[in-house]
Design an enzyme around this catalytic site. Structure first.
Site, PDB file in Angstrom:
ATOM      1  NE  ARG A  51      -1.734  -2.172   2.757  1.00 39.13           N
ATOM      2  CZ  ARG A  51      -1.911  -3.424   2.349  1.00 39.13           C
ATOM      3  NH1 ARG A  51      -2.962  -3.751   1.694  1.00 39.13           N
ATOM      4  NH2 ARG A  51      -1.026  -4.357   2.644  1.00 39.13           N
ATOM      5  CB  THR A  52       3.472   2.550   2.245  1.00 41.78           C
ATOM      6  OG1 THR A  52       2.708   2.194   3.386  1.00 41.78           O
ATOM      7  CG2 THR A  52       4.123   3.899   2.486  1.00 41.78           C
ATOM      8  CE  LYS A  81      26.436  -4.229  -5.653  1.00 40.98           C
ATOM      9  NZ  LYS A  81      26.420  -3.325  -6.799  1.00 40.98           N
ATOM     10  NE  ARG A 102       7.277   0.868   4.839  1.00 38.15           N
ATOM     11  CZ  ARG A 102       6.041   0.360   4.860  1.00 38.15           C
ATOM     12  NH1 ARG A 102       5.854  -0.908   4.634  1.00 38.15           N
ATOM     13  NH2 ARG A 102       5.011   1.138   5.099  1.00 38.15           N
ATOM     14  CG  HIS A 130       3.897   4.323   8.681  1.00 37.34           C
ATOM     15  ND1 HIS A 130       4.059   5.068   7.526  1.00 37.34           N
ATOM     16  CD2 HIS A 130       3.403   3.113   8.287  1.00 37.34           C
ATOM     17  CE1 HIS A 130       3.689   4.325   6.496  1.00 37.34           C
ATOM     18  NE2 HIS A 130       3.295   3.139   6.921  1.00 37.34           N
TER      19      HIS A 130
HETATM   20  C1  NCD Z   1       1.887  -0.876   8.118  1.00 38.83           C
HETATM   21  C2  NCD Z   1       3.367  -0.656   8.199  1.00 38.83           C
HETATM   22  O1  NCD Z   1       4.099  -1.025   7.309  1.00 38.83           O
HETATM   23  O2  NCD Z   1       3.747  -0.112   9.209  1.00 38.83           O
HETATM   24  N1  NCD Z   1       1.376  -0.991   6.835  1.00 38.83           N
HETATM   25  C3  NCD Z   1       1.175   0.134   6.116  1.00 38.83           C
HETATM   26  O3  NCD Z   1       2.045   0.946   5.959  1.00 38.83           O
HETATM   27  N2  NCD Z   1      -0.045   0.284   5.593  1.00 38.83           N
HETATM   28  C4  NCD Z   1       1.409  -1.909   9.023  1.00 38.83           C
HETATM   29  C5  NCD Z   1       1.975  -3.269   8.941  1.00 38.83           C
HETATM   30  O4  NCD Z   1       2.920  -3.571   8.242  1.00 38.83           O
HETATM   31  O5  NCD Z   1       1.423  -4.105   9.665  1.00 38.83           O
END
Ligand code: NCD
Length: 306
Positions: A51-52, A81, A102, A130
């Site tokens: 999703r993100t 590396k 991320r 987040h």
């Molecule tokens: C979450 C995350 O990655 O922190 N997902 C997201 O970004 N929608 C929650 C998760 O991974 O459980």
């Protein structure tokens, strides 16, 4: 240059501006089709994401910008590396106008922000933060409820290793009157960092042992998945058995009011039974969809004036 690293850096004025802009994007998407024409945005994900990453990439496309991307940076990029985050970011700053990142380390976004000459947007850093998820969650709550004040918020699931519930609590603390109820299995409760934060802000917090202890008139139940990739050892079978205590079923939802909305950052594993999906109070898919316009707004603001 405006980095978005933590939830705590967001002011109430900035949040309201983002909420308004997101609303306008939802109402007039065409108006924004060229907002970032000619820009290149890098998305670099060292941890899995559907999703993100894809909602960011959709947002980038809908703003007329181009994306350069590594979906699996931990395995496929120079991290294998031995390259440091700093060096990767220094290089990417020359390729892109903003970097969406991320990473599994709690301080990764902070480290990246220190060396980047273009905006860093934290798309999840360890169990620390987040912020873009918290922003889209705030937008979702605002749309459903109208107001963000006097919010009765239940956070459930893995509150220790998850980064979404703590980010949401921190963001919602910008509004007065919040009351937090937490429900998690033993050892997965809110961390001291969040407990201290709530204490300092004077946010009322109640620990609940099961759904029957949660008041029936709460506004939002924010359910989360057990972050098993962040747990060192989970005894086989124990995870499922314990998690079962917190599963949201049709029966659980019977005790809640018609205005108690169920949210989840997704992915869901089995902490919300699929039988609940038809309940009009289940808004997690709509919540995921709100990620696109909110991330469009975030990118516009990050690149404003550039
Ligand atoms: C979450 C995350 O990655 O922190 N997902 C997201 O970004 N929608 C929650 C998760 O991974 O459980």
């Amino acid at each position: 240059m405006k980095h978005l690293i933590t939830t705590e850096q967001i002011t109430r004025a900035e949040l309201e501006e983002l909420l308004q802009l997101t609303d306008d994007i939802v109402k007039n998407p065409k108006k924004y089709a060229d907002s970032l024409r000619g820009k290149v945005i890098a998305t670099i994900f060292y941890e899995p994401s559907t999703r993100t990453r894809l909602s960011f990439e959709s947002a980038i496309a809908r703003l007329g910008a181009q994306v350069i991307s590594t979906e699996n940076a931990r395995e496929s990029a120079s991290a294998t590396k031995g390259e440091s985050i700093e060096d990767t970011v220094r290089v990417l700053s020359g390729y892109a106008d903003a970097i969406v990142m991320r990473h599994g380390d709690n301080d990764s976004a902070i480290v990246a922000g220190r060396v980047s000459s273009v905006p860093i947007i934290n798309a999840g850093s360890g169990s620390f933060a987040h912020p873009t998820q918290a922003l889209l969650d705030a937008y979702t709550i605002k749309r459903q409820r109208g107001s963000l004040e006097n919010l009765k918020l239940v956070v459930a699931g893995d509150l220790k290793f998850g980064r979404t519930a703590n980010s949401l609590i921190k963001l919602m603390s910008l509004y007065r009157g919040m009351q937090v109820y937490s429900l998690s299995k033993v050892g997965m409760g809110l961390t001291d960092d969040v407990l201290d934060f709530m204490r300092k802000k004077g946010i009322r917090h109640t620990v609940c042992l099961d759904w029957n202890e949660v008041p029936s008139d709460v506004d939002v139940i924010y359910q989360t998945r057990i972050q098993k990739e962040r747990h060192e050892v989970i005894a086989v079978g124990a995870e499922k058995k314990d998690a079962g205590l917190m599963v949201i079923t049709k029966k659980v939802m019977q005790r809640f009011s018609k205005n108690t909305y169920i949210m989840h950052p997704l992915p869901r594993v089995d902490e919300i039974a699929t039988e609940v999906d038809d309940d009009p109070r289940a808004i997690y898919f709509e919540q995921a969809h709100n990620g696109v316009p909110m991330r469009m707004a975030i990118l516009i603001k990050a690149l404003e004036g550039k």
